[in-house]
Design a protein around this motif. Structure first.
Motif, PDB file in Angstrom:
ATOM      1  N   LYS A  55      34.431  38.191  45.717  1.00 43.29           N
ATOM      2  CA  LYS A  55      33.140  37.531  45.890  1.00 43.29           C
ATOM      3  C   LYS A  55      32.054  38.601  45.994  1.00 43.29           C
ATOM      4  O   LYS A  55      32.278  39.668  46.586  1.00 43.29           O
ATOM      5  CB  LYS A  55      33.166  36.673  47.166  1.00 43.29           C
ATOM      6  N   LYS A  56      30.886  38.332  45.428  1.00 43.78           N
ATOM      7  CA  LYS A  56      29.807  39.307  45.465  1.00 43.78           C
ATOM      8  C   LYS A  56      29.275  39.460  46.888  1.00 43.78           C
ATOM      9  O   LYS A  56      29.142  38.478  47.629  1.00 43.78           O
ATOM     10  CB  LYS A  56      28.672  38.878  44.542  1.00 43.78           C
ATOM     11  N   ALA A  57      28.957  40.686  47.246  1.00 43.22           N
ATOM     12  CA  ALA A  57      28.456  40.948  48.592  1.00 43.22           C
ATOM     13  C   ALA A  57      27.111  40.258  48.824  1.00 43.22           C
ATOM     14  O   ALA A  57      26.819  39.812  49.941  1.00 43.22           O
ATOM     15  CB  ALA A  57      28.316  42.454  48.803  1.00 43.22           C
ATOM     16  N   LYS A  58      26.286  40.130  47.784  1.00 41.92           N
ATOM     17  CA  LYS A  58      24.961  39.520  47.958  1.00 41.92           C
ATOM     18  C   LYS A  58      25.063  38.021  48.250  1.00 41.92           C
ATOM     19  O   LYS A  58      24.109  37.422  48.753  1.00 41.92           O
ATOM     20  CB  LYS A  58      24.098  39.741  46.709  1.00 41.92           C
ATOM     21  N   ASN A  59      26.215  37.415  47.918  1.00 43.37           N
ATOM     22  CA  ASN A  59      26.418  35.996  48.189  1.00 43.37           C
ATOM     23  C   ASN A  59      27.226  35.757  49.463  1.00 43.37           C
ATOM     24  O   ASN A  59      27.692  34.649  49.703  1.00 43.37           O
ATOM     25  CB  ASN A  59      27.137  35.326  47.009  1.00 43.37           C
ATOM     26  N   THR A  60      27.397  36.804  50.252  1.00 45.94           N
ATOM     27  CA  THR A  60      28.182  36.727  51.487  1.00 45.94           C
ATOM     28  C   THR A  60      27.277  36.959  52.686  1.00 45.94           C
ATOM     29  O   THR A  60      26.409  37.834  52.651  1.00 45.94           O
ATOM     30  CB  THR A  60      29.303  37.784  51.480  1.00 45.94           C
ATOM     31  N   THR A  61      27.453  36.160  53.725  1.00 46.24           N
ATOM     32  CA  THR A  61      26.629  36.327  54.927  1.00 46.24           C
ATOM     33  C   THR A  61      26.956  37.644  55.632  1.00 46.24           C
ATOM     34  O   THR A  61      28.052  38.203  55.457  1.00 46.24           O
ATOM     35  CB  THR A  61      26.850  35.164  55.907  1.00 46.24           C
ATOM     36  N   LEU A  65      30.439  39.698  56.073  1.00 48.24           N
ATOM     37  CA  LEU A  65      30.560  41.089  55.612  1.00 48.24           C
ATOM     38  C   LEU A  65      31.152  41.963  56.712  1.00 48.24           C
ATOM     39  O   LEU A  65      31.990  42.836  56.445  1.00 48.24           O
ATOM     40  CB  LEU A  65      29.190  41.629  55.189  1.00 48.24           C
ATOM     41  N   GLY A  66      30.738  41.699  57.963  1.00 53.90           N
ATOM     42  CA  GLY A  66      31.319  42.430  59.084  1.00 53.90           C
ATOM     43  C   GLY A  66      32.776  42.085  59.296  1.00 53.90           C
ATOM     44  O   GLY A  66      33.593  42.950  59.633  1.00 53.90           O
ATOM     45  N   HIS A  67      33.104  40.805  59.067  1.00 50.69           N
ATOM     46  CA  HIS A  67      34.490  40.352  59.204  1.00 50.69           C
ATOM     47  C   HIS A  67      35.393  41.071  58.201  1.00 50.69           C
ATOM     48  O   HIS A  67      36.475  41.555  58.554  1.00 50.69           O
ATOM     49  CB  HIS A  67      34.541  38.842  58.989  1.00 50.69           C
ATOM     50  N   PHE A  68      34.944  41.131  56.951  1.00 48.93           N
ATOM     51  CA  PHE A  68      35.734  41.814  55.923  1.00 48.93           C
ATOM     52  C   PHE A  68      35.732  43.329  56.125  1.00 48.93           C
ATOM     53  O   PHE A  68      36.694  44.012  55.787  1.00 48.93           O
ATOM     54  CB  PHE A  68      35.204  41.475  54.526  1.00 48.93           C
ATOM     55  N   GLY A  69      34.629  43.833  56.698  1.00 45.07           N
ATOM     56  CA  GLY A  69      34.553  45.272  56.945  1.00 45.07           C
ATOM     57  C   GLY A  69      35.596  45.740  57.941  1.00 45.07           C
ATOM     58  O   GLY A  69      36.123  46.853  57.829  1.00 45.07           O
ATOM     59  N   LYS A  70      35.933  44.881  58.920  1.00 40.06           N
ATOM     60  CA  LYS A  70      36.977  45.250  59.889  1.00 40.06           C
ATOM     61  C   LYS A  70      38.326  45.452  59.204  1.00 40.06           C
ATOM     62  O   LYS A  70      39.144  46.243  59.658  1.00 40.06           O
ATOM     63  CB  LYS A  70      37.105  44.158  60.952  1.00 40.06           C
ATOM     64  N   ALA A  71      38.546  44.702  58.121  1.00 34.89           N
ATOM     65  CA  ALA A  71      39.811  44.828  57.381  1.00 34.89           C
ATOM     66  C   ALA A  71      39.712  45.854  56.264  1.00 34.89           C
ATOM     67  O   ALA A  71      40.670  46.033  55.502  1.00 34.89           O
ATOM     68  CB  ALA A  71      40.204  43.470  56.798  1.00 34.89           C
ATOM     69  N   SER A  72      38.539  46.494  56.158  1.00 36.77           N
ATOM     70  CA  SER A  72      38.298  47.507  55.115  1.00 36.77           C
ATOM     71  C   SER A  72      38.582  46.961  53.723  1.00 36.77           C
ATOM     72  O   SER A  72      39.261  47.599  52.910  1.00 36.77           O
ATOM     73  CB  SER A  72      39.165  48.758  55.374  1.00 36.77           C
ATOM     74  N   PRO A  75      34.519  41.458  50.063  1.00 32.88           N
ATOM     75  CA  PRO A  75      34.434  40.016  50.380  1.00 32.88           C
ATOM     76  C   PRO A  75      35.360  39.181  49.504  1.00 32.88           C
ATOM     77  O   PRO A  75      35.518  39.466  48.308  1.00 32.88           O
ATOM     78  CB  PRO A  75      32.967  39.679  50.105  1.00 32.88           C
ATOM     79  N   LYS A  76      35.964  38.171  50.106  1.00 32.70           N
ATOM     80  CA  LYS A  76      36.905  37.294  49.407  1.00 32.70           C
ATOM     81  C   LYS A  76      36.362  35.867  49.348  1.00 32.70           C
ATOM     82  O   LYS A  76      35.669  35.412  50.257  1.00 32.70           O
ATOM     83  CB  LYS A  76      38.267  37.297  50.114  1.00 32.70           C
ATOM     84  N   LYS A  77      36.708  35.169  48.277  1.00 32.97           N
ATOM     85  CA  LYS A  77      36.238  33.796  48.081  1.00 32.97           C
ATOM     86  C   LYS A  77      36.985  32.794  48.953  1.00 32.97           C
ATOM     87  O   LYS A  77      36.408  31.876  49.508  1.00 32.97           O
ATOM     88  CB  LYS A  77      36.396  33.380  46.608  1.00 32.97           C
ATOM     89  N   LYS A  78      38.297  32.974  49.062  1.00 34.28           N
ATOM     90  CA  LYS A  78      39.133  31.971  49.735  1.00 34.28           C
ATOM     91  C   LYS A  78      39.845  32.603  50.921  1.00 34.28           C
ATOM     92  O   LYS A  78      40.520  33.634  50.778  1.00 34.28           O
ATOM     93  CB  LYS A  78      40.146  31.401  48.746  1.00 34.28           C
ATOM     94  N   LEU A  79      39.709  31.969  52.099  1.00 35.64           N
ATOM     95  CA  LEU A  79      40.403  32.421  53.297  1.00 35.64           C
ATOM     96  C   LEU A  79      41.290  31.293  53.807  1.00 35.64           C
ATOM     97  O   LEU A  79      40.844  30.151  53.923  1.00 35.64           O
ATOM     98  CB  LEU A  79      39.407  32.814  54.388  1.00 35.64           C
ATOM     99  N   VAL A  80      42.537  31.629  54.115  1.00 32.69           N
ATOM    100  CA  VAL A  80      43.489  30.631  54.609  1.00 32.69           C
ATOM    101  C   VAL A  80      44.312  31.253  55.730  1.00 32.69           C
ATOM    102  O   VAL A  80      44.736  32.412  55.632  1.00 32.69           O
ATOM    103  CB  VAL A  80      44.432  30.119  53.489  1.00 32.69           C
ATOM    104  N   GLU A  81      44.546  30.467  56.787  1.00 24.65           N
ATOM    105  CA  GLU A  81      45.395  30.918  57.895  1.00 24.65           C
ATOM    106  C   GLU A  81      46.807  30.390  57.721  1.00 24.65           C
ATOM    107  O   GLU A  81      47.007  29.236  57.333  1.00 24.65           O
ATOM    108  CB  GLU A  81      44.845  30.398  59.230  1.00 24.65           C
ATOM    109  N   PHE A  82      47.778  31.223  58.030  1.00 27.18           N
ATOM    110  CA  PHE A  82      49.182  30.831  58.017  1.00 27.18           C
ATOM    111  C   PHE A  82      49.758  31.099  59.394  1.00 27.18           C
ATOM    112  O   PHE A  82      49.727  32.238  59.880  1.00 27.18           O
ATOM    113  CB  PHE A  82      49.940  31.607  56.932  1.00 27.18           C
TER     114      PHE A  82
END
Length: 206
Positions: A55-61, A65-72, A75-82
């Protein structure tokens, strides 16, 4: 890991050992990135959050962006918990289809069915239509017919099968067999059909 995220590519057919043609669906599965690891100590339960699709960074809040930055990771389009997962797994780790799935096993696939807009009862609920002349009328071959009694109960019961919005809902198809696994291309071929349009996200559950 109890599941993984993928994308529907399309349908094809393969031949079984008996020479029978088997309809199947081609899925692009992973690689997914571990974007969050939840534990009983910090969140009250154990789970792993996976991200899939760029996902483009400009289309991400900024929060995400901070959430994805923690995981280095990007940005991803789809997030799912297992919820169910075994062994050690680390933030930012890559999860592939080969690490989760095996050829021959049976899985459940979750997707969003194609939206078909406002539809009548023949298409929406499979009413008899022209040949069987659906209940309650003689000259309107695709009409629903009678939907209730007269003076009692003087209303239409909730849940009556009538025309309305069709599709666009979460659908799970159970017990699809993994016919073939192509790890180098992140491709999984499963038997039968999978809900959703081409290029739509799906969730594979074990």
């Amino acid at each position: 890991m109890s599941g993984i995220i993928g994308k529907k590519i399309g349908m094809t057919n393969v031949y079984s050992a008996d020479g029978l043609s088997v309809a199947c669906t081609v899925l692009e599965v992973g690689p997914c990135v571990v974007t969050q690891v939840k534990t009983v100590d910090t969140d009250g339960y154990n789970s792993v959050q996976l991200g899939f699709g760029e996902k483009k960074a400009k289309n991400t809040t900024k929060a995400m962006l901070g959430h994805f930055g923690k995981a280095s990771t990007t940005p991803k389009k789809k997030l799912v918990e297992f919820r169910d997962w075994d062994g050690e797994i680390n933030l930012g780790e890559e999860v592939t289809a080969a690490a989760v799935l095996e050829e021959g096993e049976f899985i459940d696939v979750v997707g969003t069915s194609k939206g078909k807009g406002f539809q009548g009862v023949v298409k929406r609920h499979g009413f008899g239509g022209v040949g069987q002349a659906t209940h309650g009328q003689h000259n309107r071959m695709r009409a629903p017919g009678a939907i209730g009694a007269c003076s009692y109960p003087a209303r239409v019961f909730k849940g009556m099968k009538m025309a309305g919005r069709t599709g666009g809902q979460r659908v799970k198809v159970a017990n699809l067999q993994v016919l073939k696994l192509i790890p180098e291309k992140n491709v999984v071929i499963v038997s039968g059909s999978v809900p959703g349009a081409k290029n739509s996200f799906v969730i594979l559950e074990k």
